[in-house]
Design a protein around this motif. Structure first.
Motif, PDB file in Angstrom:
ATOM      1  N   SER A  44       0.829  -1.208   0.000  1.00  0.00           N
ATOM      2  CA  SER A  44       0.000   0.000   0.000  1.00  0.00           C
ATOM      3  C   SER A  44       0.864   1.258   0.000  1.00  0.00           C
ATOM      4  O   SER A  44       0.587   2.215  -0.727  1.00  0.00           O
ATOM      5  CB  SER A  44      -0.921  -0.001   1.227  1.00  0.00           C
ATOM      6  OG  SER A  44      -1.782  -1.118   1.223  1.00  0.00           O
ATOM      7  N   SER A  45       1.901   1.245   0.828  1.00  0.00           N
ATOM      8  CA  SER A  45       2.795   2.401   0.904  1.00  0.00           C
ATOM      9  C   SER A  45       3.567   2.569  -0.402  1.00  0.00           C
ATOM     10  O   SER A  45       3.769   3.690  -0.875  1.00  0.00           O
ATOM     11  CB  SER A  45       3.763   2.250   2.077  1.00  0.00           C
ATOM     12  OG  SER A  45       3.054   2.175   3.297  1.00  0.00           O
ATOM     13  N   LEU A  46       3.978   1.445  -0.973  1.00  0.00           N
ATOM     14  CA  LEU A  46       4.676   1.510  -2.261  1.00  0.00           C
ATOM     15  C   LEU A  46       3.742   2.066  -3.337  1.00  0.00           C
ATOM     16  O   LEU A  46       4.188   2.787  -4.239  1.00  0.00           O
ATOM     17  CB  LEU A  46       5.165   0.118  -2.650  1.00  0.00           C
ATOM     18  CG  LEU A  46       6.021   0.015  -3.919  1.00  0.00           C
ATOM     19  CD1 LEU A  46       7.285   0.869  -3.790  1.00  0.00           C
ATOM     20  CD2 LEU A  46       6.395  -1.440  -4.187  1.00  0.00           C
ATOM     21  N   GLY A  73       7.459  10.843   0.930  1.00  0.00           N
ATOM     22  CA  GLY A  73       6.628   9.650   0.942  1.00  0.00           C
ATOM     23  C   GLY A  73       7.420   8.392   1.240  1.00  0.00           C
ATOM     24  O   GLY A  73       6.944   7.491   1.938  1.00  0.00           O
ATOM     25  N   ALA A  74       8.647   8.322   0.711  1.00  0.00           N
ATOM     26  CA  ALA A  74       9.502   7.160   0.956  1.00  0.00           C
ATOM     27  C   ALA A  74       9.830   7.034   2.441  1.00  0.00           C
ATOM     28  O   ALA A  74       9.852   5.930   3.004  1.00  0.00           O
ATOM     29  CB  ALA A  74      10.785   7.275   0.136  1.00  0.00           C
ATOM     30  N   LEU A  75      10.066   8.169   3.092  1.00  0.00           N
ATOM     31  CA  LEU A  75      10.324   8.149   4.535  1.00  0.00           C
ATOM     32  C   LEU A  75       9.064   7.739   5.290  1.00  0.00           C
ATOM     33  O   LEU A  75       9.126   7.045   6.311  1.00  0.00           O
ATOM     34  CB  LEU A  75      10.805   9.520   4.989  1.00  0.00           C
ATOM     35  CG  LEU A  75      12.262   9.799   4.621  1.00  0.00           C
ATOM     36  CD1 LEU A  75      12.539  11.294   4.567  1.00  0.00           C
ATOM     37  CD2 LEU A  75      13.196   9.133   5.628  1.00  0.00           C
ATOM     38  N   GLY A  76       7.903   8.160   4.774  1.00  0.00           N
ATOM     39  CA  GLY A  76       6.652   7.725   5.371  1.00  0.00           C
ATOM     40  C   GLY A  76       6.501   6.215   5.282  1.00  0.00           C
ATOM     41  O   GLY A  76       6.029   5.571   6.216  1.00  0.00           O
ATOM     42  N   PHE A 110      10.614  17.078   4.352  1.00  0.00           N
ATOM     43  CA  PHE A 110      10.675  17.082   2.884  1.00  0.00           C
ATOM     44  C   PHE A 110       9.429  17.731   2.288  1.00  0.00           C
ATOM     45  O   PHE A 110       9.528  18.507   1.326  1.00  0.00           O
ATOM     46  CB  PHE A 110      10.835  15.657   2.361  1.00  0.00           C
ATOM     47  CG  PHE A 110      12.262  15.188   2.313  1.00  0.00           C
ATOM     48  CD1 PHE A 110      13.070  15.489   1.216  1.00  0.00           C
ATOM     49  CD2 PHE A 110      12.820  14.466   3.354  1.00  0.00           C
ATOM     50  CE1 PHE A 110      14.394  15.063   1.156  1.00  0.00           C
ATOM     51  CE2 PHE A 110      14.138  14.039   3.315  1.00  0.00           C
ATOM     52  CZ  PHE A 110      14.932  14.342   2.221  1.00  0.00           C
ATOM     53  N   TYR A 111       8.251  17.425   2.841  1.00  0.00           N
ATOM     54  CA  TYR A 111       7.023  18.044   2.348  1.00  0.00           C
ATOM     55  C   TYR A 111       7.091  19.556   2.518  1.00  0.00           C
ATOM     56  O   TYR A 111       6.713  20.325   1.621  1.00  0.00           O
ATOM     57  CB  TYR A 111       5.808  17.504   3.097  1.00  0.00           C
ATOM     58  CG  TYR A 111       5.478  16.053   2.826  1.00  0.00           C
ATOM     59  CD1 TYR A 111       5.883  15.433   1.645  1.00  0.00           C
ATOM     60  CD2 TYR A 111       4.742  15.292   3.733  1.00  0.00           C
ATOM     61  CE1 TYR A 111       5.585  14.102   1.392  1.00  0.00           C
ATOM     62  CE2 TYR A 111       4.430  13.966   3.483  1.00  0.00           C
ATOM     63  CZ  TYR A 111       4.857  13.379   2.325  1.00  0.00           C
ATOM     64  OH  TYR A 111       4.554  12.059   2.065  1.00  0.00           O
TER      65      TYR A 111
END
Length: 239
Positions: A44-46, A73-76, A110-111
């Motif tokens: 889901s995260s991917l 998002g990758a860190l999330g 990052f955001y």
């Protein structure tokens, strides 16, 4: 509208497939922790990260903004994994919890960098947002007596994380207002507000009492993934 869809078919295909996988995960995760649910959570995260990549490929002119959002998002995703691992390995719960907070905190940086870089917000506006978020974070801790949340040893990291969580929303709102409500910042604001709602539910699950029922797990993850898909979607409509 039709032209926008046809020009961005790869994004909508990936986003649609990801939404289906994510909904399946949200339903299954409400029933508890398991190895298979961790795998579904990773998928889901991917999915939201891939939707961000697809959005950037459809709108390559916004490579700087898009890259920063995707990195966030990758860190999330890293935070997603560590927070679920704590349910499978309770002996290391504290380490996984702390790691999750840190991953998400840096993701918000990052955001926020993407917003500040792209909008060129005035320093005065940024400082006002930071000050407001620090106050918000103190009030969040103070409200624990009313909500009966026990932050325990996580009090400092909750305070620090709350600042950066709120700052993403504050900067999104500032960008939306100063841009006279342009679509990309409306999308980003909606995503950041859902992110805050998700963490509010999660806070009750972690630190409150009686808020760890299936409905809490479902709404926490549903609002979180909706937030991340919207944040990634802002890349597609950014100008």
């Amino acid at each position: 509208m039709i032209r926008m869809f046809t020009n961005n078919i790869p994004y909508f295909i990936i986003m649609g497939m990801g939404a289906v996988v994510t909904l399946i995960f949200c339903i299954r995760r409400a029933k508890g922790f398991s190895i298979s649910n961790v795998m579904l959570k990773i998928a889901s995260s991917l999915s939201f990260i891939l939707s961000g990549v697809a959005a950037l490929l459809c709108n390559p002119e916004q490579y700087a903004y898009g890259a920063l959002i995707i990195f966030g998002g990758a860190l999330g995703m890293c935070g997603d994994i560590t927070l679920d691992l704590k349910g499978l390995h309770p002996d290391n719960k504290e380490s996984y919890m702390l790691s999750g907070f840190i991953f998400f905190l840096i993701g918000h940086v990052f955001y926020e960098t993407a917003l500040i870089y792209h909008t060129k917000l005035k320093l005065s506006i940024i400082l006002i947002c930071i000050a407001a978020c620090i106050v918000f974070s103190f009030l969040n801790l103070a409200s624990a007596k009313i909500t009966k949340y026990d932050f325990g040893q996580y009090k400092f990291i909750v305070w620090l994380y709350s600042i950066f969580l709120a700052l993403t929303t504050a900067l999104s709102i500032a960008a939306m207002i100063t841009s006279h409500f342009e679509k990309p910042y409306i999308v980003m604001t909606a995503g950041s507000l859902l992110f805050m709602l998700s963490d509010l539910i999660l806070s009750g699950t972690y630190f409150g009492e009686g808020q760890d029922k299936p409905i809490h797990y479902f709404t926490n993850h549903f609002t979180y993934y909706a937030a991340q898909f919207l944040i990634m979607g802002s890349i597609l409509v950014m100008k």
